[in-house]
Design a protein around this motif. Structure first.
Motif, short mmCIF file in Angstrom:
data_model
loop_
_atom_site.label_atom_id
_atom_site.label_comp_id
_atom_site.label_asym_id
_atom_site.label_seq_id
_atom_site.Cartn_x
_atom_site.Cartn_y
_atom_site.Cartn_z
N ASP A 332 0.26 -0.70 -0.01
CA ASP A 332 -0.20 0.23 0.29
C ASP A 332 1.12 0.82 0.33
OD1 ASP A 332 -2.12 1.58 0.32
OD2 ASP A 332 -2.87 1.26 2.52
N THR A 333 0.62 3.12 -0.62
CA THR A 333 1.26 3.57 -0.26
C THR A 333 1.76 4.26 1.11
OG1 THR A 333 -1.06 4.96 -0.60
CG2 THR A 333 0.40 3.72 -2.90
N ALA A 334 0.41 3.98 1.51
CA ALA A 334 0.91 3.92 3.18
C ALA A 334 1.52 3.11 4.14
CB ALA A 334 -0.19 4.96 4.12
N GLN A 335 1.92 2.18 3.69
CA GLN A 335 2.31 0.89 4.56
C GLN A 335 4.11 0.83 4.71
OE1 GLN A 335 0.53 -2.73 3.75
NE2 GLN A 335 2.61 -3.73 3.62
N HIS A 336 3.92 0.54 6.08
CA HIS A 336 5.32 0.90 6.73
C HIS A 336 6.03 -0.16 6.17
CE1 HIS A 336 3.60 4.34 8.02
NE2 HIS A 336 4.77 5.09 8.18
N SER A 337 7.22 -0.40 6.52
CA SER A 337 7.79 -2.21 7.23
C SER A 337 7.74 -2.58 7.87
CB SER A 337 9.81 -1.23 6.27
OG SER A 337 10.12 -0.62 7.82
N MET A 338 7.59 -3.66 7.86
CA MET A 338 7.62 -4.79 8.73
C MET A 338 8.32 -5.72 9.08
SD MET A 338 2.84 -5.54 7.75
CE MET A 338 1.99 -4.17 7.58
N PRO A 339 9.18 -5.47 10.77
CA PRO A 339 10.02 -6.51 10.81
C PRO A 339 9.34 -7.24 11.54
CG PRO A 339 9.30 -4.39 12.91
CD PRO A 339 8.38 -4.48 12.07
N PHE A 340 8.26 -7.54 11.86
CA PHE A 340 8.47 -9.24 12.63
C PHE A 340 6.57 -9.79 12.63
CE2 PHE A 340 6.99 -11.88 16.35
CZ PHE A 340 8.42 -12.97 16.25
N LEU A 341 6.99 -10.59 11.95
CA LEU A 341 5.38 -11.76 11.83
C LEU A 341 5.51 -12.79 12.75
CD1 LEU A 341 6.25 -12.13 7.57
CD2 LEU A 341 4.85 -10.38 8.73
N ASN A 342 4.31 -13.14 12.64
CA ASN A 342 3.78 -13.99 13.58
C ASN A 342 2.44 -14.72 14.09
OD1 ASN A 342 4.13 -16.56 15.84
ND2 ASN A 342 4.28 -14.89 17.51
N VAL A 343 2.36 -16.21 13.50
CA VAL A 343 1.00 -16.59 13.22
C VAL A 343 -0.05 -17.08 14.54
CG1 VAL A 343 -0.11 -18.53 12.13
CG2 VAL A 343 1.68 -17.65 11.11
N HIS A 344 -0.99 -16.48 14.12
CA HIS A 344 -2.70 -16.64 15.54
C HIS A 344 -2.87 -18.58 15.42
CE1 HIS A 344 -6.50 -16.75 17.48
NE2 HIS A 344 -5.84 -15.94 17.99
N PRO A 345 -2.55 -18.95 17.30
CA PRO A 345 -3.39 -20.19 17.44
C PRO A 345 -3.92 -20.25 16.65
CG PRO A 345 -2.45 -19.21 18.97
CD PRO A 345 -2.79 -17.96 18.37
N SER A 346 -4.82 -20.28 15.70
CA SER A 346 -5.78 -20.56 15.78
C SER A 346 -5.48 -20.99 13.81
CB SER A 346 -7.19 -19.73 15.79
OG SER A 346 -6.70 -18.22 15.14
N HIS A 347 -4.49 -20.39 13.99
CA HIS A 347 -4.00 -21.03 12.26
C HIS A 347 -5.29 -20.22 11.17
CE1 HIS A 347 -2.21 -24.47 14.07
NE2 HIS A 347 -1.67 -23.83 14.05
N SER A 348 -5.61 -19.20 11.31
CA SER A 348 -6.73 -18.62 10.41
C SER A 348 -6.19 -17.39 9.91
CB SER A 348 -8.03 -17.91 10.85
OG SER A 348 -8.80 -19.76 11.20
N TYR A 349 -5.42 -16.74 11.05
CA TYR A 349 -4.76 -14.77 11.23
C TYR A 349 -3.32 -14.68 11.63
CZ TYR A 349 -9.18 -14.00 11.54
OH TYR A 349 -11.18 -14.00 11.60
N PHE A 350 -2.59 -14.14 10.26
CA PHE A 350 -1.25 -13.99 11.24
C PHE A 350 -1.46 -12.09 11.17
CE2 PHE A 350 -0.79 -12.60 7.08
CZ PHE A 350 -0.35 -11.98 6.00
#
Length: 454
Positions: A332-350
């Protein structure tokens, strides 16, 4: 008598002026000859003909060097000689420096020391086996028990000098803590009993960048600023695999369904996929090179079919396993860099930690859209690669802060529930929620110590 002393004329008095006139005529003739000699020389230099487009294209193909400032084939001989000398110097000096660094990494010996009372119990089992003498069931499945909010700091570990840079609970059971720091050392801590350091792993020559357990927890991966990735045996401390890379490995991730496969994100914008069962090319099976800047974080899907990557080019991409074409690009034009990712325990979101002091959530199912209502804010994360974690039941999400605080939000309502002030007054960059305990969270940062909140 002559007009000038020492001058004698053999002719009459009129011969003097005639002789002077002859001298002047000779000088004029000499000047005319000299002028007539120079004028043809000036006419030799002619204007260069206008180069055509085809000639420019040919020169562009023959141009040496990358980028618009490369040398053209039609440049002067002196500049070409100087550039050749510079390239020769670079070819001799830079590889020598890289060879010295690689040789230093290759010469380092991996040493592991055990500090516990005994490596095996009375049945011959190692410390990877969960203990039976505690009042916590360490074999529960995620999402099958209720968690609660931590309230305060209950204890701390010594951690690492000059800061702790990586922190992980042992997956599934959580009775061990793995940490790495700026002191180039990796340590394994006992979460129960005496809360002591059980084993250290020494072999990197620069600060630790990332740590990751394999699915079976028998080994773990470590990456460092010395441009190496190593796979260690968790119980014995021996190194199974060593990789010497040309760029700094920013993050590593093991494939959930296969402990032999792992991916490495580099600072040169590439993601390398390895399989330690393949001897050719150090086990390299695929290279993913669609990002435009250095890789920041990697995370596999729970089933191991795809993985997520974030980069400094402010995009998040989703890849099929071993296919160098991204399935989805989130930008996105307004999106910033994202230095960390993680997955939700329900395995439906991150979720992704963003540099605009927010945590964004995305769907793990196509079309992998961002949820506009699940945005968590209130903390300060700009300028730091701060991690985030989820509770075992998925009800809470927690994150560190640049002002030495631990923030906890409600997952369903995105409401901030609590923030805990931690000692040290330095950024808290590492956070991990215990996979089996209901309300225990470990935190660390540039202060070095590891804090346990409950």
């Amino acid at each position: 008598m002559g007009l000038v002393e020492g001058y004698e004329s053999s002719s009459d008095s009129d011969s003097g002026p005639v002789e002077c006139n002859s001298i002047r005529e000779e000088k004029k003739n000499h000047l005319h000859k000299h002028a007539s000699y120079e004028r043809p020389q000036r006419s030799i230099y002619k204007r260069k003909p206008h180069t055509t487009k085809s000639e420019l294209k040919r020169r562009r193909k023959d141009r040496k060097g990358d980028g618009p400032w490369g040398r053209w084939s039609g440049s002067d001989d002196e500049s070409s000689e100087t550039e050749e000398m510079q390239t020769k110097l670079q070819d001799t000096i830079i590889p020598a420096i890289e060879d010295d660094e690689d040789s230093d990494v290759a010469k380092t010996e991996e040493v592991s020391n055990f500090y516990g009372s005994s490596e095996k119990d009375y049945q011959g089992r190692g410390y990877l086996h969960p203990p039976n003498d505690i009042n916590v069931d360490l074999r529960k499945e995620k999402m099958n028990f209720r968690c609660y909010l931590p309230k305060k700091v209950i204890r701390n570990y010594a951690g690492h000098l000059d800061g702790t840079t990586a922190l992980k609970f042992l997956p599934k059971t959580g009775h061990l803590i793995l940490s790495g720091g700026n002191d180039h050392i990796i340590k394994l801590w006992d979460f129960y009993h005496d809360h002591e350091c059980l084993r250290d792993f020494r072999g990197h020559t620069k600060p630790i960048k990332a740590l990751r357990f394999t699915e079976d927890c028998q080994s773990f991966l470590s990456s460092s600023f010395d441009r190496s990735v190593k796979i260690w045996d968790t119980e014995t401390g021996k190194v199974k695999t060593k990789l010497h890379l040309k760029s700094t490995p920013a993050d590593v991730e093991s494939r959930p369904t296969n402990p032999h496969e792992f991916i490495v994100g580099l600072s040169n914008s590439k993601i390398l996929h390895y399989d330690d069962r393949i001897p050719e090319k150090q086990g390299l099976v695929q290279t993913y090179d669609h990002h435009l800047s250095s890789i920041l974080a990697l995370r596999y899907f729970p089933d191991g079919s795809k993985f997520i990557s974030s980069s400094e080019d402010k995009t998040v991409r989703i890849w099929e396993n071993q296919i160098n074409v991204p399935v989805k690009q989130i930008s996105d034009t307004a999106q910033h860099s994202m230095p960390f990712l993680n997955v939700h325990p329900s395995h439906s979101y991150f979720c992704a930690q963003s540099m605009d002091n927010r945590i964004y959530s995305f769907s793990l199912k196509p079309k992998y859209k961002r949820h506009p209502k699940k945005i968590f804010k209130g903390h300060s994360s700009a300028g730091y690669g701060i991690s985030l974690s989820f509770s075992g039941d998925g009800r809470y999400i927690c994150s560190g802060d640049s002002k030495s605080r631990l923030f906890i939000w409600d997952w369903n309502s995105s409401r901030l529930l609590n923030n805990i002030k931690l000692p040290g007054n330095k950024p808290i960059t590492q956070v991990d929620w215990h996979p089996q305990e209901t309300s225990k969270v470990i935190c660390s940062g540039t202060a070095g110590k590891i804090y346990v909140c409950d």
